[in-house]
Design a protein around this motif. Structure first.
Motif, PDB file in Angstrom:
ATOM      1  N   TYR A  51       0.430  -0.994  -0.117  1.00 38.12           N
ATOM      2  CA  TYR A  51       0.015  -0.220   0.557  1.00 38.12           C
ATOM      3  C   TYR A  51       0.671   1.276   0.075  1.00 38.12           C
ATOM      4  N   GLN A  52       0.373   2.292  -0.670  1.00 38.84           N
ATOM      5  CA  GLN A  52       1.017   3.445  -0.759  1.00 38.84           C
ATOM      6  C   GLN A  52       0.420   4.781  -0.633  1.00 38.84           C
ATOM      7  N   PRO A  53       0.665   5.213   0.473  1.00 39.13           N
ATOM      8  CA  PRO A  53      -0.037   6.508   1.313  1.00 39.13           C
ATOM      9  C   PRO A  53      -0.584   7.824  -0.058  1.00 39.13           C
ATOM     10  N   VAL A  65      -4.682   5.685   1.151  1.00 40.04           N
ATOM     11  CA  VAL A  65      -3.706   4.835  -0.009  1.00 40.04           C
ATOM     12  C   VAL A  65      -4.319   3.973  -0.973  1.00 40.04           C
ATOM     13  N   GLU A  66      -3.278   3.668  -1.920  1.00 39.78           N
ATOM     14  CA  GLU A  66      -3.246   2.704  -2.782  1.00 39.78           C
ATOM     15  C   GLU A  66      -2.902   1.569  -2.729  1.00 39.78           C
ATOM     16  N   ALA A  67      -3.701   0.571  -2.952  1.00 43.42           N
ATOM     17  CA  ALA A  67      -3.329  -1.246  -3.506  1.00 43.42           C
ATOM     18  C   ALA A  67      -2.959  -1.153  -4.187  1.00 43.42           C
ATOM     19  N   LEU A  68      -1.116  -1.816  -4.387  1.00 46.52           N
ATOM     20  CA  LEU A  68      -0.533  -2.309  -6.216  1.00 46.52           C
ATOM     21  C   LEU A  68      -0.205  -3.687  -5.024  1.00 46.52           C
ATOM     22  N   ILE A  69      -0.319  -4.983  -6.428  1.00 47.80           N
ATOM     23  CA  ILE A  69       0.022  -5.850  -6.225  1.00 47.80           C
ATOM     24  C   ILE A  69       1.185  -6.104  -6.596  1.00 47.80           C
ATOM     25  N   ARG A  70       1.427  -7.342  -5.876  1.00 45.49           N
ATOM     26  CA  ARG A  70       3.234  -8.189  -5.930  1.00 45.49           C
ATOM     27  C   ARG A  70       3.156  -9.744  -6.344  1.00 45.49           C
ATOM     28  N   TRP A  71       3.377 -10.209  -6.816  1.00 47.31           N
ATOM     29  CA  TRP A  71       3.966 -11.498  -7.598  1.00 47.31           C
ATOM     30  C   TRP A  71       5.806 -11.766  -7.272  1.00 47.31           C
ATOM     31  N   VAL A 124      -8.345   0.950  -5.265  1.00 49.26           N
ATOM     32  CA  VAL A 124      -7.854  -0.115  -6.175  1.00 49.26           C
ATOM     33  C   VAL A 124      -7.476  -0.155  -7.070  1.00 49.26           C
ATOM     34  N   ASN A 125      -7.277  -0.577  -8.604  1.00 53.38           N
ATOM     35  CA  ASN A 125      -6.380  -0.750  -9.590  1.00 53.38           C
ATOM     36  C   ASN A 125      -7.989  -1.363 -10.955  1.00 53.38           C
ATOM     37  N   MET A 126      -8.533  -1.150 -10.891  1.00 58.41           N
ATOM     38  CA  MET A 126      -9.920  -1.954 -11.550  1.00 58.41           C
ATOM     39  C   MET A 126      -8.589  -2.113 -13.636  1.00 58.41           C
ATOM     40  N   ILE A 186      -9.249   8.377 -12.040  1.00 60.86           N
ATOM     41  CA  ILE A 186      -8.795   8.423 -13.546  1.00 60.86           C
ATOM     42  C   ILE A 186      -7.311   8.467 -12.631  1.00 60.86           C
ATOM     43  N   ASP A 187      -6.262   7.426 -13.538  1.00 61.24           N
ATOM     44  CA  ASP A 187      -5.259   6.660 -13.129  1.00 61.24           C
ATOM     45  C   ASP A 187      -4.818   7.115 -14.733  1.00 61.24           C
ATOM     46  N   ASP A 188      -2.873   7.936 -14.274  1.00 58.43           N
ATOM     47  CA  ASP A 188      -2.206   8.160 -14.884  1.00 58.43           C
ATOM     48  C   ASP A 188      -2.372   8.709 -16.186  1.00 58.43           C
ATOM     49  N   PHE A 189      -3.750  10.034 -15.969  1.00 60.21           N
ATOM     50  CA  PHE A 189      -4.182  11.025 -16.954  1.00 60.21           C
ATOM     51  C   PHE A 189      -2.624  11.692 -17.646  1.00 60.21           C
ATOM     52  N   ALA A 243      -1.350  14.006  -7.502  1.00 60.69           N
ATOM     53  CA  ALA A 243       0.152  13.908  -8.056  1.00 60.69           C
ATOM     54  C   ALA A 243       1.399  12.649  -8.096  1.00 60.69           C
ATOM     55  N   GLU A 244       1.547  11.840  -9.160  1.00 61.37           N
ATOM     56  CA  GLU A 244       1.626  10.843  -9.625  1.00 61.37           C
ATOM     57  C   GLU A 244       2.863  10.146  -9.527  1.00 61.37           C
ATOM     58  N   GLY A 245       4.076   9.998  -8.536  1.00 62.15           N
ATOM     59  CA  GLY A 245       5.481   9.731  -8.599  1.00 62.15           C
ATOM     60  C   GLY A 245       5.818  10.906  -8.208  1.00 62.15           C
ATOM     61  N   VAL A 246       5.935  11.291  -6.900  1.00 60.05           N
ATOM     62  CA  VAL A 246       6.561  12.993  -6.326  1.00 60.05           C
ATOM     63  C   VAL A 246       7.236  12.582  -5.972  1.00 60.05           C
ATOM     64  N   GLU A 247       8.618  12.393  -6.448  1.00 59.29           N
ATOM     65  CA  GLU A 247      10.319  11.990  -6.057  1.00 59.29           C
ATOM     66  C   GLU A 247      10.691  13.435  -5.013  1.00 59.29           C
ATOM     67  N   THR A 248      10.878  14.729  -5.370  1.00 55.55           N
ATOM     68  CA  THR A 248      10.974  15.069  -4.689  1.00 55.55           C
ATOM     69  C   THR A 248      10.535  16.660  -3.839  1.00 55.55           C
ATOM     70  N   GLY A 265       4.172   8.905  -3.906  1.00 50.71           N
ATOM     71  CA  GLY A 265       5.333   9.055  -4.369  1.00 50.71           C
ATOM     72  C   GLY A 265       6.622   9.244  -3.748  1.00 50.71           C
ATOM     73  N   TYR A 266       7.951   8.408  -3.832  1.00 50.37           N
ATOM     74  CA  TYR A 266       8.801   7.960  -3.043  1.00 50.37           C
ATOM     75  C   TYR A 266       9.153   9.061  -2.149  1.00 50.37           C
ATOM     76  N   TYR A 267       8.739  10.522  -2.208  1.00 49.97           N
ATOM     77  CA  TYR A 267       9.525  11.169  -1.464  1.00 49.97           C
ATOM     78  C   TYR A 267       8.707  11.225  -0.347  1.00 49.97           C
TER      79      TYR A 267
HETATM   80  P1  C2E Z   1      -0.391   2.810 -11.137  1.00 54.77           P
HETATM   81  O1  C2E Z   1      -1.949   2.435 -10.283  1.00 54.77           O
HETATM   82  O2  C2E Z   1      -0.639   3.817 -11.999  1.00 54.77           O
HETATM   83  O3  C2E Z   1       0.565   2.786  -9.834  1.00 54.77           O
HETATM   84  C1  C2E Z   1       1.541   3.517  -9.576  1.00 54.77           C
HETATM   85  C2  C2E Z   1       3.213   2.654  -9.874  1.00 54.77           C
HETATM   86  O4  C2E Z   1       3.958   4.163  -9.599  1.00 54.77           O
HETATM   87  C3  C2E Z   1       3.720   1.434  -8.531  1.00 54.77           C
HETATM   88  O5  C2E Z   1       3.876   0.858  -9.246  1.00 54.77           O
HETATM   89  C4  C2E Z   1       4.036   2.888  -7.718  1.00 54.77           C
HETATM   90  O6  C2E Z   1       4.966   1.426  -6.917  1.00 54.77           O
HETATM   91  C5  C2E Z   1       4.873   3.572  -8.659  1.00 54.77           C
HETATM   92  N1  C2E Z   1       5.289   4.645  -8.421  1.00 54.77           N
HETATM   93  C6  C2E Z   1       4.448   5.066  -7.331  1.00 54.77           C
HETATM   94  N2  C2E Z   1       4.915   5.667  -6.804  1.00 54.77           N
HETATM   95  C7  C2E Z   1       6.862   6.265  -7.545  1.00 54.77           C
HETATM   96  C8  C2E Z   1       8.149   7.434  -7.388  1.00 54.77           C
HETATM   97  O7  C2E Z   1       7.734   8.663  -6.350  1.00 54.77           O
HETATM   98  N3  C2E Z   1       8.885   7.054  -8.764  1.00 54.77           N
HETATM   99  C9  C2E Z   1       8.676   5.787  -9.111  1.00 54.77           C
HETATM  100  N4  C2E Z   1       9.398   5.365 -10.386  1.00 54.77           N
HETATM  101  N5  C2E Z   1       7.313   4.932  -9.152  1.00 54.77           N
HETATM  102  C10 C2E Z   1       6.255   5.493  -8.123  1.00 54.77           C
HETATM  103  P2  C2E Z   1       3.826  -0.584  -9.806  1.00 54.77           P
HETATM  104  O8  C2E Z   1       3.077  -1.205  -7.842  1.00 54.77           O
HETATM  105  O9  C2E Z   1       4.900  -1.492 -10.214  1.00 54.77           O
HETATM  106  O10 C2E Z   1       2.257  -0.842 -10.494  1.00 54.77           O
HETATM  107  C11 C2E Z   1       2.322  -0.488 -11.483  1.00 54.77           C
HETATM  108  C12 C2E Z   1       1.254  -0.596 -12.532  1.00 54.77           C
HETATM  109  O11 C2E Z   1       0.278  -1.937 -12.917  1.00 54.77           O
HETATM  110  C13 C2E Z   1       0.369   0.360 -11.842  1.00 54.77           C
HETATM  111  O12 C2E Z   1       0.308   1.795 -12.181  1.00 54.77           O
HETATM  112  C14 C2E Z   1      -0.870  -0.641 -12.396  1.00 54.77           C
HETATM  113  O13 C2E Z   1      -1.906   0.516 -13.910  1.00 54.77           O
HETATM  114  C15 C2E Z   1      -0.559  -1.732 -12.561  1.00 54.77           C
HETATM  115  N6  C2E Z   1      -1.414  -2.297 -11.220  1.00 54.77           N
HETATM  116  C16 C2E Z   1      -0.794  -2.525  -9.585  1.00 54.77           C
HETATM  117  N7  C2E Z   1      -0.890  -3.373  -8.950  1.00 54.77           N
HETATM  118  C17 C2E Z   1      -2.728  -3.699  -9.918  1.00 54.77           C
HETATM  119  C18 C2E Z   1      -3.956  -4.357  -9.287  1.00 54.77           C
HETATM  120  O14 C2E Z   1      -3.760  -4.835  -8.231  1.00 54.77           O
HETATM  121  N8  C2E Z   1      -4.453  -4.467  -9.891  1.00 54.77           N
HETATM  122  C19 C2E Z   1      -4.423  -4.231 -11.778  1.00 54.77           C
HETATM  123  N9  C2E Z   1      -5.045  -4.208 -12.267  1.00 54.77           N
HETATM  124  N10 C2E Z   1      -2.872  -2.930 -11.870  1.00 54.77           N
HETATM  125  C20 C2E Z   1      -2.238  -2.990 -11.461  1.00 54.77           C
END
Ligand code: C2E
Ligand code: MG
Ligand code: MG
Ligand code: MG
Length: 285
Positions: A51-53, A65-71, A124-126, A186-189, A243-248, A265-267
């Motif tokens: 989960y990313q805050p 938070v956003e839930a992100l899957i890991r394998w 959650v990402n759909m 809306i993601d990745d706008f 704003a996504e991916g804010v690092e600084t 973001g990682y910031y």
């Molecule tokens: P997303 O939904 O746009 O998620 C944001 C991605 O950017 C995540 O990568 C996150 O770890 C990464 N990120 C966040 N902050 C930063 C930063 O400051 N710097 C950098 N370099 N990266 C950052 P992640 O976890 O590898 O996921 C990649 C993509 O995979 C996601 O993009 C989403 O499209 C998809 N995804 C992840 N989890 C799921 C899921 O549970 N279901 C579905 N359908 N897709 C998922």
């Protein structure tokens, strides 16, 4: 001479064909083995969620938070979602994977309910296929009911291309989800069709500006103007901006000047285990 040229052309064609056929065979066996590995992953529960805050730009207060899957394979090897989600989307396994993700995220959100502030959301990402399921709304309702989670805890992230596939039907589904109290983002706008015009017809709560734009903020005046405009328009429509991916810190400051509401973001933090979120919530109380 001509015969010789013909001979070479044929040989070349045959070689190309053989090369191509071999490539195809490699590709399809790779696909097949990935499919089998994903099937095993589902059966043996090799997936997990991190989960990313998402925090306010001003005070860095956690609002969700956003839930992100890991394998993770039994040998510890981790495959990033960008390497298997698109494949799973193609081979149909995305549906069982998505179901698992939603159930797990909702279960976790329920566990956080008592310690989280009232405005806290779990996004959650759909998947594209999931978004096209005719029983999508009913199955999400059933999951929320199963875990007794108020719908306002759940936020769904969809991409522009998923909407553009069938705008009318997307609007209907989004409106139904919102009426239940589920938030829509809306993601990745900016990476897809990026039409600002159709935004006003979408029933959404939040817009996530893609990392690519965030990275360009310092490089070009035009990109800064574009991001400013997106933020301005969103606010006019009552839509929150992340704003996504804010690092600084520099990016954070600039986005704050642009009145961007939230950053992810990682910031502030990389995606972390669920337990760490509880600690963060306590610390930032
Ligand atoms: P997303 O939904 O746009 O998620 C944001 C991605 O950017 C995540 O990568 C996150 O770890 C990464 N990120 C966040 N902050 C930063 C930063 O400051 N710097 C950098 N370099 N990266 C950052 P992640 O976890 O590898 O996921 C990649 C993509 O995979 C996601 O993009 C989403 O499209 C998809 N995804 C992840 N989890 C799921 C899921 O549970 N279901 C579905 N359908 N897709 C998922
Ligand atoms: Mg996302
Ligand atoms: Mg994104
Ligand atoms: Mg992305």
């Amino acid at each position: 001479d001509a015969d010789m040229a013909m001979y070479h052309a044929k040989a070349k064609g045959r070689n190309n064909y053989q090369f191509f056929a071999k490539e195809l065979a490699v590709l399809s066996s790779h696909r097949l083995s990935l499919r089998n590995k994903l099937k095993t992953a589902i059966e043996e529960e090799q997936f997990s969620l991190v989960y990313q805050p998402k925090v306010t730009t001003k005070e860095n207060r956690i609002v969700g938070v956003e839930a992100l899957i890991r394998w993770t394979l039994p040998d510890g090897q981790v495959t990033p979602p960008n390497e298997f989600i698109p494949a799973a989307e193609d081979n149909g396994l995305i549906l069982p994977i998505s179901n698992w993700v939603f159930e797990e995220a909702i279960k976790q959100a329920k566990a956080w309910e008592s310690s989280a502030p009232s405005y806290f959301t779990v996004a959650v990402n759909m998947s594209a296929r999931q978004f096209q399921q005719p029983d999508l709304v009913e199955s999400l309702m059933a999951l929320l009911a199963k875990y007794e989670l108020p719908a306002r805890f759940l936020e769904i992230e969809i991409t522009e291309s998923m909407v553009m596939e069938d705008v009318e039907s997307a609007i209907r589904v989004l409106a139904r989800l919102r009426r239940l109290g589920i938030r829509i983002a809306i993601d990745d706008f900016g990476t897809g069709y990026s039409s600002l015009g159709y935004l006003k017809s979408l029933p959404i709560d939040c817009l996530k500006i893609d990392k690519r734009f965030v990275d360009e903020l310092f490089k070009s005046k035009a990109d800064r103007a574009l991001v400013s405009t997106i933020i301005y328009l969103s606010h006019v429509m009552g839509v929150q901006v992340v704003a996504e991916g804010v690092e600084t810190e520099e990016a954070l400051k600039l986005l704050d000047d642009m009145t961007c509401d939230l950053i992810q973001g990682y910031y502030f933090s990389k995606p972390v285990q669920a337990e760490e979120i509880v600690q963060m919530l306590e610390k930032h109380r």
